[in-house]
Design an enzyme around this catalytic site. Structure first.
Site, PDB file in Angstrom:
ATOM      1  N   ARG A  37       0.832  -1.200   0.000  1.00 52.19           N
ATOM      2  CA  ARG A  37       0.000   0.000   0.000  1.00 52.19           C
ATOM      3  C   ARG A  37       0.869   1.254   0.000  1.00 52.19           C
ATOM      4  O   ARG A  37       0.564   2.225  -0.710  1.00 52.19           O
ATOM      5  CB  ARG A  37      -0.897  -0.017   1.233  1.00 52.19           C
ATOM      6  CG  ARG A  37      -2.005   1.011   1.251  1.00 52.19           C
ATOM      7  CD  ARG A  37      -2.818   0.755   2.511  1.00 52.19           C
ATOM      8  NE  ARG A  37      -3.991   1.580   2.632  1.00 52.19           N
ATOM      9  CZ  ARG A  37      -3.997   2.810   3.120  1.00 52.19           C
ATOM     10  NH1 ARG A  37      -2.854   3.366   3.498  1.00 52.19           N
ATOM     11  NH2 ARG A  37      -5.131   3.476   3.223  1.00 52.19           N
ATOM     12  N   TYR A 151     -24.424   3.737   0.550  1.00 53.48           N
ATOM     13  CA  TYR A 151     -23.254   4.611   0.367  1.00 53.48           C
ATOM     14  C   TYR A 151     -23.542   5.715  -0.650  1.00 53.48           C
ATOM     15  O   TYR A 151     -23.089   6.851  -0.501  1.00 53.48           O
ATOM     16  CB  TYR A 151     -22.042   3.785  -0.078  1.00 53.48           C
ATOM     17  CG  TYR A 151     -21.464   2.953   1.039  1.00 53.48           C
ATOM     18  CD1 TYR A 151     -20.561   3.508   1.948  1.00 53.48           C
ATOM     19  CD2 TYR A 151     -21.831   1.628   1.226  1.00 53.48           C
ATOM     20  CE1 TYR A 151     -20.040   2.754   2.998  1.00 53.48           C
ATOM     21  CE2 TYR A 151     -21.321   0.870   2.270  1.00 53.48           C
ATOM     22  CZ  TYR A 151     -20.426   1.441   3.154  1.00 53.48           C
ATOM     23  OH  TYR A 151     -19.923   0.702   4.188  1.00 53.48           O
TER      24      TYR A 151
END
Ligand code: CP3
Length: 353
Positions: A37, A151
């Site tokens: 990441r 969402y």
């Protein structure tokens, strides 16, 4: 396929031991994930890069004896591709730049193209299948129409779901229009993942459990059933199984067993033995250890794993068939990887005995 326990369990066929995989098995609790990441710069950059998505998909499999891989991606790729502008704020979770809040905004939504706007997801599926080389099956996934709508309307995570519930009460027609577009997109998205190489498919109805029973039966269940019925996925031993997972879905196990899906994923608010009795062999069941069990000692983890496995067996007429072991929801970043090893190994060891 070198290890097809997971697919056999979903077909309710005999297995040498109970298969196990974990929701969010690729994630921040692994130091190698944090390194990937950091290299990518962000979660989204990683998810949109097929080689990096493949790298992190495989990381938990290098460490643990897991029986399935899950595509590294996110459920919010669909609304992102519809133009809502997905972004992440550290510590706050996902957000949308352009939420949809009324009938006019909903009417403008279109179906994204699966091989262009969402091509990076299909490329990741193809790269992962190649790199897995038949070790274990690859699971593709999507959010449920209702969970995606949460969402899209809230503009991010929510505690009370005030905006989408207000929409449900004040303009149910608009919400149904949104759920209908989402359902078409989910069906096309899962079909494209299957065509790209996904060998099982899971729909995450993470927020179905925040609805009253009447509202669940109006705004979530029928759309899950439409996906299960309309998604083309082959026949017999070649059929690509579909799992419908939901948090707080214990009240609806009979409905979900009749939805047309091959598997039902449950959280830890229901005993597996009860789930076995209530689904009566019509579907496989996946679950359901409380993820917080991983904060317990190795001894506590082994005890809870054995309890869950035996609860299934006792409710399922003495047979371990038809069960896929999993957590009842995703893992958290502060969990100890060594505890995951204890869990996975105990599932196999105890169910083999
Ligand atoms: O299970 C896996 O290993 C596959 C990958 C996966 C992710 N998200 C990766 C991810 C899956 C299956 C999902 C699904 C998902 N995404 C759901 C449904 C499942 C569930 O957990 O209920 C939901 C609701 C989302 C939306 C979403 N995306 C949330 C709430 C978050 C967490 C934000 C945070 O800061 O923890 C994300 C981001 C996300 N998706 C991460 C991962 C590994 C964390 C990203 C990071 O910061 O590295």
């Amino acid at each position: 396929m070198k290890n097809d326990r997971f697919l056999r369990a979903l077909r309710r066929e005999p297995v040498d031991c109970t298969p196990v995989w974990l929701m969010r098995q690729a994630g921040r609790y692994l130091p190698e994930y944090r390194a990937s990441r950091a290299k990518a710069g962000s979660f989204l950059a990683m998810a949109k890069n097929p080689e990096l998505a493949c790298e992190v998909t495989l990381q938990p499999l290098e460490r643990f004896d897991l029986d399935a891989a899950i595509l590294f991606s996110d459920i919010l790729t669909i609304p992102d591709a519809m133009g809502l502008g997905l972004y992440f704020v550290d510590g706050e979770g996902p957000k949308f730049e352009r939420p949809v809040r009324d009938a006019a905004a909903i009417a403008k939504l279109g179906m994204p193209d699966m091989e262009t706007e969402l091509g990076y997801v299909m490329d990741a599926v193809r790269v992962i299948r190649r790199e897995l080389d038949g070790r274990v099956p690859l699971i593709g996934f999507s959010g449920s129409p209702w969970t995606l709508a949460c969402y899209m309307v809230e503009g991010g995570g929510s505690k009370d779901f005030a905006r989408i519930k207000a929409l449900a009460h004040n303009d149910p027609k608009a919400l149904h229009a949104l759920l209908s577009v989402n359902t078409d997109a989910v069906i096309a998205y899962l079909a494209a993942q299957r065509a790209a190489g996904a060998q099982a498919l899971q729909v995450f109805d993470t927020w179905g459990g925040v609805l009253s029973p009447a509202m669940y039966r109006e705004f979530s269940l029928p759309y899950l059933a439409r996906i299960a019925h309309e998604l083309e996925r082959g026949e017999g031993a070649e059929r690509t199984p579909l799992i419908v997972f939901g948090r707080g879905n214990a009240a609806y196990l009979e409905d979900l067993a009749a939805s047309g899906a091959e598997g039902v994923g449950v959280d830890w608010l229901v005993e597996l033995g009860e789930a076995a009795r209530r689904t009566g062999g019509r579907v496989a069941v996946q679950g359901n250890l409380d993820p917080a069990t991983l904060y317990g000692s190795p001894e506590a983890i082994r005890r809870e794993v054995r309890r869950a496995l035996d609860s299934w067996r006792d409710g399922n007429g003495g047979s371990r068939e038809g069960h896929v072991f999993n957590l009842g929801h995703g893992m958290s970043p502060d969990m100890d990887p060594e505890h995951v090893r204890v869990l996975v190994d105990e599932v196999h060891a105890h169910s083999r005995r």
